[in-house]
Scaffold this active site. Sequence first.
Site, PDB file in Angstrom:
ATOM      1  N   SER A 195      49.647  46.133  34.299  1.00 31.94           N
ATOM      2  CA  SER A 195      50.484  45.202  35.061  1.00 31.94           C
ATOM      3  C   SER A 195      50.325  43.789  34.522  1.00 31.94           C
ATOM      4  CB  SER A 195      50.100  45.230  36.540  1.00 31.94           C
ATOM      5  OG  SER A 195      50.314  46.512  37.081  1.00 31.94           O
ATOM      6  N   ARG A 235      43.196  39.992  43.064  1.00 31.83           N
ATOM      7  CA  ARG A 235      43.015  39.908  41.609  1.00 31.83           C
ATOM      8  C   ARG A 235      42.302  38.615  41.215  1.00 31.83           C
ATOM      9  NH1 ARG A 235      44.085  43.874  43.195  1.00 31.83           N
ATOM     10  NH2 ARG A 235      45.720  45.371  42.683  1.00 31.83           N
ATOM     11  N   GLU A 289      48.872  38.313  35.555  1.00 28.69           N
ATOM     12  CA  GLU A 289      47.569  38.920  35.837  1.00 28.69           C
ATOM     13  C   GLU A 289      46.757  38.990  34.534  1.00 28.69           C
ATOM     14  OE1 GLU A 289      45.953  43.219  37.492  1.00 28.69           O
ATOM     15  OE2 GLU A 289      47.867  42.452  38.215  1.00 28.69           O
TER      16      GLU A 289
END
Length: 340
Positions: free
Chosen positions: A240, A165, A336
């Site tokens: 998320s 990520r 995130e």
Amino acid sequence: MAEITENINLLPYNTFKISARARYFTSVPDLASARQVFQSDVFNKNRTLILGGGSNLLLTGDFDGLVVKNELKGIRIQEETEDRITLAVASGENWHELVMYGVERNWGGIENLSLIPGTVGAAPMQNIGAYGVEIRDVVDQVEVVDLATGDIRNFDNAACKFGYRESVFKRDLKDKVFISSITLTLTKKDHLLKTNYGAVMEVLRDRKVQKVTVRAVSDAIIDIRQKKLPDPLLIGNAGSFFKNPSIDPREFIALRNRFSSIPSFAGEDGLIKIPAAWLIEQCGWKGKTLENIGVHRHQALVLVNYGGGDGKKIQQLAMDIQSSVKEKFNIHLQPEVNII
């Protein structure tokens, strides 16, 4: 140059459905207008925020600066052989629509990334991933505009410095470049279909799929995501909220001695990755509601705004979750989502 307006509510432009106002706002429909905006006084004399789909963003208050909405469109075949096809895709294209564009033509490589919200430009920045596939697996090149000079630069896959990520665009080049397009290569035959992650194979069996195809994998993942994750059109969320943390194997052994059921899978550089959702659920957060915000009842990784929620309160909820996970497991959860 694209028109710059004032005092615009950003609620329609973020999937968390947070009401926050931008002092200045503009949309850029093409590369030429984007470069003009980046050279304007309003851009250079104010705090700036470039928006794609607004699906990885938490606004915690009004934005006293310029918001630039990316509307660059276009999908072009750059190169094609009997086995592979290379596409150049403008960064304002919807990511899921690009996936469906490939699936409909039986082009393989991104079917596992079906139904991920957001735009194409956010994909390499976040190195989006799901069900055993990441965008770095197919990206050849990322084209950017240098915000300081207006120059166009190209980064090959290695130069993007992709991580979990992460990418160079999210780290070293954060707020320094604008991703204008990406080039990616997909397979036309002999696809390497990945079905051994999560519940994909189980869904394929339940659907009695005799021959696994690009379409079958995409359909299975869409089914899983629709059952597991709230639709941002119905419930405000950014998917998320936290990354899955990676820990040293010795730390994992110590944790497993205390929590025998702790799940794990292999991470990068010999580390062990722990599902953040499991950690959050073990701390009692799954399904917890605090007035009009909370943690989704089906997926502990997803923080939600049930309507009229405040960004600062969602940020505080995230911090409370981090504190409880740190206290119970001595693991720090990293967001995130970009918190503005």
